[in-house]
Design an enzyme around this catalytic site. Sequence first.
Site, short mmCIF file in Angstrom:
data_model
loop_
_atom_site.label_atom_id
_atom_site.label_comp_id
_atom_site.label_asym_id
_atom_site.label_seq_id
_atom_site.Cartn_x
_atom_site.Cartn_y
_atom_site.Cartn_z
N HIS A 185 0.71 -1.25 -0.11
CA HIS A 185 0.05 0.04 -0.07
C HIS A 185 0.74 1.32 0.09
CE1 HIS A 185 -4.26 -1.34 1.13
NE2 HIS A 185 -4.49 -0.46 0.06
N ASN A 429 1.89 -9.71 -9.79
CA ASN A 429 2.18 -9.98 -8.57
C ASN A 429 2.47 -11.52 -8.45
OD1 ASN A 429 1.23 -7.37 -8.48
ND2 ASN A 429 -0.07 -7.83 -6.87
N CYS A 477 -3.73 -7.27 -14.07
CA CYS A 477 -4.55 -6.95 -12.98
C CYS A 477 -3.59 -6.75 -11.86
CB CYS A 477 -5.74 -7.76 -12.64
SG CYS A 477 -5.42 -9.56 -12.35
#
Length: 545
Positions: A185, A429, A477
């Site tokens: 984040h 990821n 994504c």
Amino acid sequence: MSRLTGVGVSSGRASGPVARVADPLPEPSATPAPTDPAADAARIRPAAEAVAERLFERATRVEGDAKAVLETTAAMALDPALISQAEQLVTGRSMPAPRAVFEAANGFAEALSAAGGYMAERARDVQDVRDRIIAGLHGVTPPGVPELQQPSVLLARDLAPADTADLDPSLVLALVTEEGGPTSHTAILARALGIPAVVAVRGVLGVPGVAGAIVDGDSGEVETSEEALPAQAAERAVAKEWNGVGETADGKPIKVIANVGSGADARAAVAAGAQGVGLFRTEFCYLGASEEPAVETQRSAYHEVIAPFAGKPVIVRTLDAGADKPLAFLDMGVEPNPALGVRGLRVAFDRPDVLERQLAAIAAAAADSGAEVSVMAPMVATVDEAAWFAARVRAAGLARAGVMIEIPAAALSAAEILGAVDFVSIGTNDLAQYVFAADRQAGALAELNDPWQPALLRLIAMIGRAGRQLDKPVGVCGEAASDPLLAGVFAGLGVTSLSMAAAAVPAVGAALAEHSLATFEQAAEAALAAATPARAREAVRTVLA
């Protein structure tokens, strides 16, 4: 000067005096036992409510992704399961309230860490809530970003999302953390705020006498000084207007859509102008459930997220759980290496009934919402698996079936897999961590999970070519899609949609509109020819200058 290197996650170069972010409070003691356990337990809920109130108040001053992060963290503080478990540890085991909160929260955080991937990244949020509640019980200032008196470079072990969400870019010159990675984040919000940031700078907190720092968010270099340096902010590019249509300068459509996992995420995505949803994570409906949620319960939960996108595309990912993401009702047992075990779609091979009920709930929510709903499966490795899933999606009455490509074998078989489904979406990821055998949560390996790694880009190029040959959509994504510079490279590699955190949507949309597809194809070729992530970035900047 001392020079260290980490992973640059937000572009720009800045320098100035250093302000250190306080480490979490020491681990609370398990002694002495409270003289009045009931009274001590009664302190926990008010402390949690006070934390939530402060976070909700901060959320009123920001918008978009930052607002969603603060509201989500506040909701965690009010989690009745967390509060109840802590209270029971006090009354049932005579544990002091601070220790009880510590133990209860750690149990939640450990479960999330064991889940891996996106859910593991939420463990940091739980630890942040834990530390804030404990500080309240002790009557001390919670750890986190200090009140800055002058523009400064923030130096921290890591930053909780709630600490990053409402940073003031006029006072924070740059961010440097010893831990964290490119999908954290901290990285996402630093880019959204336009603050240069470098993460995974091993040893930076151990450098003695640091008073100033020079931070390069492009190269990942951090130079520390024993003298305070004059504040020099990064030159911030003037935010370019985006008309809300994802396309290149010559009109090639590239959808700019959002990753969501809750109603708050969906509302933030709409506010940011996302053209739809490229990844709807459905795990939130199952977490903490001792029994499989009923179809109607799932339908209602999914509808809340899908409904804001009536008339727009929404891609729902089926349950990404299993041995490495334990859910009580699945009873998957113990595996020696769960990250490479029965997870994602592999769970459905043994429990197809769970998948069929989820698909029924998605189909019902889709019919209620008016959105253009597609469904994709996680952890697909072969064309047979893709075909098996697609047949069940269509049997459930859903028109479009796709799969995530996050396993190298699927990337190598992209053409065959695209022959069996309607679209694919690349989870950068997980694909990166499997390509490089590098846990994305391990700060020491953060450089290997850099999405600019040429080996990763070459795999994505293979998938893009397969999509072009078969005239089928290829999306990204993973968090890599939120990098405006890398977005153009993906377009040049044949990617047709980019899905990201809401905060990144306008910048990525504006970046795509700056150049023609032919120029992005030149940039992609330059990145593929580079030997290192740093050289790939530099080569692309040269082409797009």
